[in-house]
Scaffold this motif. Structure first.
Motif, PDB file in Angstrom:
ATOM      1  N   UNK B  56       0.836  -1.215   0.000  1.00  0.00           N
ATOM      2  CA  UNK B  56       0.000   0.000   0.000  1.00  0.00           C
ATOM      3  C   UNK B  56       0.867   1.259   0.000  1.00  0.00           C
ATOM      4  N   UNK B  57       2.051   1.189   0.600  1.00  0.00           N
ATOM      5  CA  UNK B  57       2.971   2.338   0.576  1.00  0.00           C
ATOM      6  C   UNK B  57       3.427   2.589  -0.867  1.00  0.00           C
ATOM      7  N   UNK B  58       3.741   1.507  -1.578  1.00  0.00           N
ATOM      8  CA  UNK B  58       4.180   1.653  -2.968  1.00  0.00           C
ATOM      9  C   UNK B  58       3.067   2.225  -3.831  1.00  0.00           C
ATOM     10  N   UNK B  59       1.837   1.757  -3.582  1.00  0.00           N
ATOM     11  CA  UNK B  59       0.698   2.286  -4.348  1.00  0.00           C
ATOM     12  C   UNK B  59       0.491   3.767  -4.049  1.00  0.00           C
ATOM     13  N   UNK B  60       0.537   4.113  -2.776  1.00  0.00           N
ATOM     14  CA  UNK B  60       0.273   5.513  -2.403  1.00  0.00           C
ATOM     15  C   UNK B  60       1.354   6.444  -2.948  1.00  0.00           C
ATOM     16  N   UNK B  61       2.612   5.996  -2.898  1.00  0.00           N
ATOM     17  CA  UNK B  61       3.704   6.873  -3.337  1.00  0.00           C
ATOM     18  C   UNK B  61       3.786   6.975  -4.866  1.00  0.00           C
ATOM     19  N   UNK B  62       3.077   6.103  -5.583  1.00  0.00           N
ATOM     20  CA  UNK B  62       3.132   6.195  -7.050  1.00  0.00           C
ATOM     21  C   UNK B  62       1.855   6.780  -7.641  1.00  0.00           C
ATOM     22  N   UNK B  63       0.970   7.296  -6.783  1.00  0.00           N
ATOM     23  CA  UNK B  63      -0.162   8.061  -7.309  1.00  0.00           C
ATOM     24  C   UNK B  63       0.376   9.257  -8.094  1.00  0.00           C
TER      25      UNK B  63
END
Lengths: 150, 142
Positions: B56-63
């Protein structure tokens, strides 16, 4: 033993079409929205104001609620897939999802996955699922498909 | 047009928003574990190899909103409509990651502007960690 648990998921290669799996209910508390979308705890002025953390900012952008980031509950679905496939899912897992409505602070969401296809692939079994996240009333906020290999 | 003059709504096909570099410390990762209510030991430094970054951190940081190029006019919000995600490799806590974006297409549907932006996260060894196609639309407050 723990390393093996990390490598292995809980789905059986023999799982059949129609078999369904469910994640743990997740309360989307305001504190968890701040933790997810408010920037690092140590940052000055934490939590950072944005449409996911601050009602006034959300309203100024035309929203009626703080609207949790979609990636926050995408994370719940990722957790369910990793429970099924183990850490391998982080190397070959996929998801294709649509966000169907805003999620407000205080909702409790549950991720679900139902097997829709299984086929031999890459030395294992490739499963395809219909996936969703919904609150306790059944209001869906995320829907689509996901795949994993075991 | 210079990048700084564009609002995110003006990003055009082929546009490459400014990339983002970010570090994942154990503290930042644990912040996401709290938000996700997910304390799988593989995300913690338990002596079985490096702790892994929560997805979820990777998803959030690649928005797309994470790009330094992102900006919107007052009263306009970006709506995350659809997401196609391809996980390529686990990411280790303690590394620096780079997100690069590329606008694949822009189109209109039912009178609304849509944009598909590819995001790619690589680690400090240039290994690809995640690729996404983020479908966005925009709404203006009345």
């Amino acid at each position: 033993v723990r390393q093996e648990e990390h490598e292995m998921g809980t789905i059986e290669p023999t799982a059949s079409i129609g078999e369904a799996f469910e994640g743990q209910p997740k309360l989307m508390s305001m504190e968890r929205l701040w933790a997810f979308s408010g920037g690092p705890f140590a940052a000055e002025g934490w939590p950072r104001s944005n449409i996911h953390t601050d009602l006034d900012t959300a309203k100024a952008s035309g929203l009626s609620t703080v609207a949790a980031s979609g990636t926050q509950f995408q994370g719940h679905l990722a957790q369910l897939m990793i429970e099924l496939f183990g850490r391998r899912w982080l190397s070959d897992g996929t998801m294709d999802v649509r966000f169907t409505r805003p999620v407000d602070a205080g909702e409790t969401l549950i991720a679900r996955a139902e097997v829709t296809n299984r086929e031999e692939a890459d030395g294992g079994v490739l499963f395809t699922f219909d996936v969703s996240c919904a609150n306790r009333e059944g209001d869906v906020c995320l829907a689509g498909t996901a795949t994993g290999i075991c | 047009m210079e990048q700084a003059e564009l609002t995110s709504r003006d990003w055009y096909e082929g546009f490459e928003p400014e990339p983002l570099e970010f570090d994942v410390t154990p503290e930042l990762n644990e912040q996401y574990l709290y938000s996700q209510q997910d304390y799988d030991p593989m995300y913690l430094d338990d002596g079985d190899g490096p702790a892994l970054v929560h997805p979820s951190l990777l998803l959030n940081m690649s928005n797309t909103t994470r790009s330094p190029s992102h900006n919107l006019a007052p009263g306009v919000s970006s709506i995350h409509a659809r997401d196609e995600v391809f996980f390529k490799a686990p990411a280790a806590v303690g590394q620096r990651f780079t997100v690069r974006w590329f606008v694949e297409s822009t189109f209109e549907k039912r009178g609304r502007p849509y944009r598909i932006t590819r995001a790619t996260i690589t680690d400090e060894n240039d290994k690809t960690i995640l690729v996404r196609k983020v479908h966005s639309t925009f709404a203006a407050s009345s």
